[in-house]
Write an enzyme that holds these catalytic residues in place. Structure first.
Site, PDB file in Angstrom:
ATOM      1  N   SER A   1       1.657  29.176  24.240  1.00 56.79           N
ATOM      2  CA  SER A   1       1.206  29.421  25.555  1.00 56.79           C
ATOM      3  C   SER A   1      -0.279  29.685  25.648  1.00 56.79           C
ATOM      4  O   SER A   1      -0.647  30.777  25.179  1.00 56.79           O
ATOM      5  CB  SER A   1       1.933  30.295  26.362  1.00 56.79           C
ATOM      6  OG  SER A   1       3.314  29.850  26.663  1.00 56.79           O
TER       7      SER A   1
ATOM      8  N   GLY B   1      -2.266  30.256  28.390  1.00 55.80           N
ATOM      9  CA  GLY B   1      -2.699  30.538  29.563  1.00 55.80           C
ATOM     10  C   GLY B   1      -2.804  29.443  30.696  1.00 55.80           C
ATOM     11  O   GLY B   1      -2.371  28.276  30.377  1.00 55.80           O
ATOM     12  N   ALA B   2      -3.653  29.508  31.454  1.00 52.03           N
ATOM     13  CA  ALA B   2      -3.906  28.523  32.392  1.00 52.03           C
ATOM     14  C   ALA B   2      -4.583  27.243  31.703  1.00 52.03           C
ATOM     15  O   ALA B   2      -4.634  26.064  32.262  1.00 52.03           O
ATOM     16  CB  ALA B   2      -4.782  28.973  33.601  1.00 52.03           C
TER      17      ALA B   2
ATOM     18  N   GLY C   1       6.521  31.911  31.011  1.00 55.69           N
ATOM     19  CA  GLY C   1       6.708  31.300  29.422  1.00 55.69           C
ATOM     20  C   GLY C   1       8.208  31.211  29.272  1.00 55.69           C
ATOM     21  O   GLY C   1       8.449  30.243  28.384  1.00 55.69           O
ATOM     22  N   ASP C   2       9.123  32.096  29.643  1.00 52.72           N
ATOM     23  CA  ASP C   2      10.537  31.792  29.490  1.00 52.72           C
ATOM     24  C   ASP C   2      11.130  30.309  30.268  1.00 52.72           C
ATOM     25  O   ASP C   2      11.747  29.514  29.371  1.00 52.72           O
ATOM     26  CB  ASP C   2      11.312  32.927  30.009  1.00 52.72           C
ATOM     27  CG  ASP C   2      10.748  34.233  29.514  1.00 52.72           C
ATOM     28  OD1 ASP C   2      10.320  34.269  28.199  1.00 52.72           O
ATOM     29  OD2 ASP C   2      10.768  35.121  30.433  1.00 52.72           O
TER      30      ASP C   2
ATOM     31  N   GLY D   1      -3.393  25.640  29.301  1.00 54.03           N
ATOM     32  CA  GLY D   1      -2.215  24.576  28.672  1.00 54.03           C
ATOM     33  C   GLY D   1      -1.408  25.364  27.805  1.00 54.03           C
ATOM     34  O   GLY D   1      -1.401  26.461  27.640  1.00 54.03           O
TER      35      GLY D   1
END
Length: 315
Positions: free
Chosen positions: A220, A222-223, A251-252, A225
């Site tokens: 992950s 963040g914003a 994230g989960d 992608g």
């Protein structure tokens, strides 16, 4: 069926506030309580999509009993392992601009006999599972090698393992070759021991973790992608998000979408990004349903934007 393992579950209390002023008496505009912990959130997202899921977790005290009841209300089979301590309560404060202030309790200490019963319960409940998702920090009493032991036992039983943890527990488990690991930017940087500034930096770090034993890495960023690195190659995906309401559990939700879509390839990555994008637009740690997803907002490609600068906001 996806079985989840949450060694340090919680009750998650979320308050939405008009503003956060230190030392003041604050009145919430909305509040809710949800079953929490990273693996529990994965189970909630899987159940919201209409799939069967079993949540294995140590549960203790009245808090543990409430958590088990909430799981059942979400359509999740709760495989609770009784412990002497009490399940923790975490608090999240949400401001109108999406800023989160989180207070996470340490949680109970797990005794050696309780830790072994937890492993036994995973073995007993994993028959027929497509994936086991092991998620979150380890509570007091569980050594960093505990996840490595769980990965090894599960592989011997022929079940694929997804691991979402960090620090020493992640490093220790790499030698047992988890099928997929899911770090965020900070966890990825910690694992390779250096800061990561661009998507290209993240790609190199993910490839290093594959070299250390991970069969694939779902990162992950963040914003910016998400990045998927697996034996067949690397893929990148990003989603358009109108407004962030809460990134708790995003994230989960991403991991749940990824595993529910098969856990490999560009289509699974797109599902992960769609779930994460939907989650950040919902209150608290609410998990998205199929009606919340917008696949048209997702762009997935094998062309990695190497120079794109990373940001800190989830999903």
């Amino acid at each position: 069926m996806i079985l989840t393992v949450t060694p340090n579950p919680s009750l998650d209390r979320t308050y939405e506030l008009p503003g956060l002023t230190r030392g003041a008496v604050l009145r919430a505009t909305a509040d809710r309580v949800d079953p929490g912990g990273k693996g529990v959130n994965v189970s909630r997202a899987v159940a919201a999509a209409g799939h069967r899921t079993v949540a294995v977790a140590p549960l203790g005290g009245p808090e543990g009993a409430l958590l088990a009841r909430l799981l059942e209300e979400h359509g999740i089979e709760a495989a609770g392992v009784p412990i002497a301590g009490s399940t923790r309560i975490n608090v999240t404060l949400v401001e109108p601009d999406g800023t989160l202030t989180k207070v996470n309790a340490a949680g109970p200490e797990i005794a050696p006999a309780e830790a072994e019963r937890l492993l036994d319960t995973v073995r007993d409940k994993s028959a027929g599972a497509d994936w086991i998702a092991c998620c979150g920090s380890l509570p007091r009493g569980l050594p960093p090698q505990w996840y490595a032991e769980l990965v090894a036992r599960s592989h011997r039983a022929g079940v694929r393992i997804a691991l979402d943890t960090s620090g020493a527990a992640l490093v220790a488990a790499l030698g047992e070759r988890p099928d997929v690991i899911k770090p965020n930017v900070q966890e990825l940087a910690e694992a390779v021991g250096r800061p990561l500034t661009t998507v290209g930096d993240a790609l190199k770090a993910a490839q290093e973790l594959c070299g250390l034993g991970a069969r694939s890495v779902l990162a992950s960023l963040g914003a910016v992608g998400q990045l998927l690195v697996e034996p067949s190659g690397a893929h990148f995906a990003v989603a358009r998000v109108e407004a962030v309401r809460s990134d708790v559990g995003a994230g989960d939700a991403s991991l749940a979408g990824f595993l529910s879509a098969g856990g490999t390839g560009r289509a699974a990555l797109s599902a992960a990004v769609a779930h994460g994008a939907a989650a950040v637009q919902l209150p608290g740690s609410v998990m998205p349903t199929p009606a919340d997803l917008d696949p048209s907002a997702v762009t997935a490609t094998a062309d990695i934007p190497m120079e794109l600068v990373l940001t800190e906001r989830t999903p």
